[in-house]
Write an enzyme that holds these catalytic residues in place. Sequence first.
Site, PDB file in Angstrom:
ATOM      1  N   LYS A  65     -33.714 -45.923 -12.404  1.00 19.04           N
ATOM      2  CA  LYS A  65     -33.049 -47.129 -12.942  1.00 19.04           C
ATOM      3  C   LYS A  65     -33.938 -48.318 -12.622  1.00 19.04           C
ATOM      4  O   LYS A  65     -33.895 -48.862 -11.527  1.00 19.04           O
ATOM      5  CB  LYS A  65     -31.677 -47.276 -12.278  1.00 19.04           C
ATOM      6  CG  LYS A  65     -30.605 -47.961 -13.114  1.00 19.04           C
ATOM      7  CD  LYS A  65     -30.962 -49.342 -13.613  1.00 19.04           C
ATOM      8  CE  LYS A  65     -30.650 -50.452 -12.641  1.00 19.04           C
ATOM      9  NZ  LYS A  65     -31.140 -51.763 -13.139  1.00 19.04           N
ATOM     10  N   GLY A 106     -34.990 -53.115  -3.098  1.00 15.25           N
ATOM     11  CA  GLY A 106     -34.467 -54.346  -3.678  1.00 15.25           C
ATOM     12  C   GLY A 106     -33.939 -55.275  -2.601  1.00 15.25           C
ATOM     13  O   GLY A 106     -34.318 -55.179  -1.421  1.00 15.25           O
ATOM     14  N   GLU A 133     -35.223 -49.845   1.077  1.00 12.50           N
ATOM     15  CA  GLU A 133     -36.401 -50.712   1.302  1.00 12.50           C
ATOM     16  C   GLU A 133     -35.981 -52.101   0.847  1.00 12.50           C
ATOM     17  O   GLU A 133     -35.933 -52.371  -0.356  1.00 12.50           O
ATOM     18  CB  GLU A 133     -37.594 -50.220   0.485  1.00 12.50           C
ATOM     19  CG  GLU A 133     -38.059 -48.809   0.797  1.00 12.50           C
ATOM     20  CD  GLU A 133     -38.731 -48.689   2.144  1.00 12.50           C
ATOM     21  OE1 GLU A 133     -38.959 -49.722   2.808  1.00 12.50           O
ATOM     22  OE2 GLU A 133     -39.024 -47.561   2.543  1.00 12.50           O
ATOM     23  N   CYS A 179     -42.299 -58.160  -0.818  1.00 12.94           N
ATOM     24  CA  CYS A 179     -41.359 -58.031   0.304  1.00 12.94           C
ATOM     25  C   CYS A 179     -42.041 -58.354   1.629  1.00 12.94           C
ATOM     26  O   CYS A 179     -41.415 -58.874   2.536  1.00 12.94           O
ATOM     27  CB  CYS A 179     -40.778 -56.624   0.333  1.00 12.94           C
ATOM     28  SG  CYS A 179     -42.063 -55.343   0.324  1.00 12.94           S
ATOM     29  N   GLU A 206     -35.272 -65.155   2.682  1.00 13.16           N
ATOM     30  CA  GLU A 206     -36.393 -64.680   1.870  1.00 13.16           C
ATOM     31  C   GLU A 206     -36.500 -65.538   0.606  1.00 13.16           C
ATOM     32  O   GLU A 206     -35.541 -65.656  -0.143  1.00 13.16           O
ATOM     33  CB  GLU A 206     -36.161 -63.217   1.478  1.00 13.16           C
ATOM     34  CG  GLU A 206     -37.339 -62.626   0.729  1.00 13.16           C
ATOM     35  CD  GLU A 206     -37.108 -61.184   0.301  1.00 13.16           C
ATOM     36  OE1 GLU A 206     -36.001 -60.868  -0.164  1.00 13.16           O
ATOM     37  OE2 GLU A 206     -38.057 -60.387   0.422  1.00 13.16           O
TER      38      GLU A 206
END
Length: 493
Positions: free
Chosen positions: A174, A227, A249, A283, A384
Amino acid sequence: MRKDYKVLIGGEWVEAAGGRRIEVINPANGEKVGSAPECGAEEVDKAVSAAVEAFPAWASKTMGERSKILLKISQGIMAHQEELAKLETAEQGSPIRKTMNFDVPLCAEQFEYFAGVARALTGETLPVGPWCLSCTVREPLGVVGLITPWNFPALMVVWKLGAALVTGNTCIVKPPSVAPLTTLKLGEIVMEAGVPAGVVNILTGPGESVGEALVKHPKVAKIGFTGDTATGKRIMRLASDTVKQVGLELGGKNAFIVMADADVDSAVEGAVFGAFFNTGQVCAAASRFYIHESLYDAFAEKFVAASKKLRCGDTMDMGTVIGPLAYEAHRDKVEGYIRGAKEAGATLLLGGERPDTPETRNGFFVLPTIFGGCTNDMTFMREEIFGPVVGLARFSTPEEAVALANDSNYGLSASIWTKDVRAGLAMAGQIKAGTVWINEHLIIFCETPWGGCKQSGWGKDLSTMVLDEYTTTKHIYVDLTGVPEKPWYAILK
Ligand code: NAD
């Protein structure tokens, strides 16, 4: 050239029920790149059925047979290098210089790596005693759902798909709605390489419908997710109803520590790469900079000067290194953090605005942005940002640097810049992160495990450790005594 794809279910390319489609926009200029079907729970059911049906035959192939198919996928990726690179640049905004030379070759290399390393997978023989054979075997999990983000659209799929496939699982991928097209192109390459129908299925559509239906499906054994941390938390909650395995993750807020004895020029080179590679949409991007007070000014001056040279512009030009943010709402969010940093009293040293050139005017660009005089209580030093915005703060002792680095909900990565490798290693031991680099930032290899701790998630992608993520260990015990009465039966007699 516009690309309008269908989705892959059971070896067939099909439309979603109702014919709804997602439009994909080039973030560099706002033009429509193509579209993908907007699937829902109905397509998830069909894809899971196809994957369940394909599983026994795929799982009973030898590792060597599956490995050879992965090598063909790797070759297929390189045969379509330019097409994949242009597609990724168009849908995600990452400059062609990067997608041609980094993303696509790395995707091919990772299939090669998984093809090789899986053939060294072993079980164990356990020394219980001479009256039995006790051993472990590694088996695939079954049907796995792989849910991926938009920042490296192809690579994030390959990290999971290569490992899941070679170990004998069947997969439903996906991809993100922002950038689903390279994943669909990869699906064509996978099928051309001889992967049997139903082994790889690809569904595009919203996370809230397609993603959640996958996570809740009782016949999906595991979700491999990369994500946002908030999405990861929701997936954990939803997966608990079926006691589904999840690999997470998630986000990061990564510290970059420059010690008093650091080589400032090397640290500056590493800082530019760590902060602005992929326009900071990484990330593990260096985001919180802790600089020893003795070289703070020198570092800040050189970092600003080097970052100013980064060329931002036409993403299809090989000279461009900074692309746009991947979609408009994300650009707006990043600009919100810039406003927040100013309001919190940080000093703007570079950027903080959109470029104003003919090539960038219609895109979602933000210039590399550096703030000085920052502290950990500023929101933009805690959350973030996922864009080209960083903050510099001072420290005076190594203990203070470690405390500042650890003062975060995230634990993905950090780097330490020092000439004293022994001291660097001691600090690395104290920093809570999945990866600590010394005199480097943001370097990841197939051979090295990738994954965080704290709210950056759990589980590992890459390295031999990812093989554990997509297999389960079964213990098999064989009685070798050949006698009906065992001494331990006496407990019931
Ligand atoms: P996101 O969580 O919004 O989306 C990721 C994927 O999850 C997409 O395919 C999305 O459609 C799907 N999704 C969204 N809601 C869902 C739900 N409720 N149930 C199931 N699936 C759902 O993340 P993003 O904005 O695409 O990616 C950026 C994030 O990814 C950043 O936080 C970044 O740090 C993280 N990331 C982490 C790593 C890592 O290795 N740790 C690598 C790359 C990106």
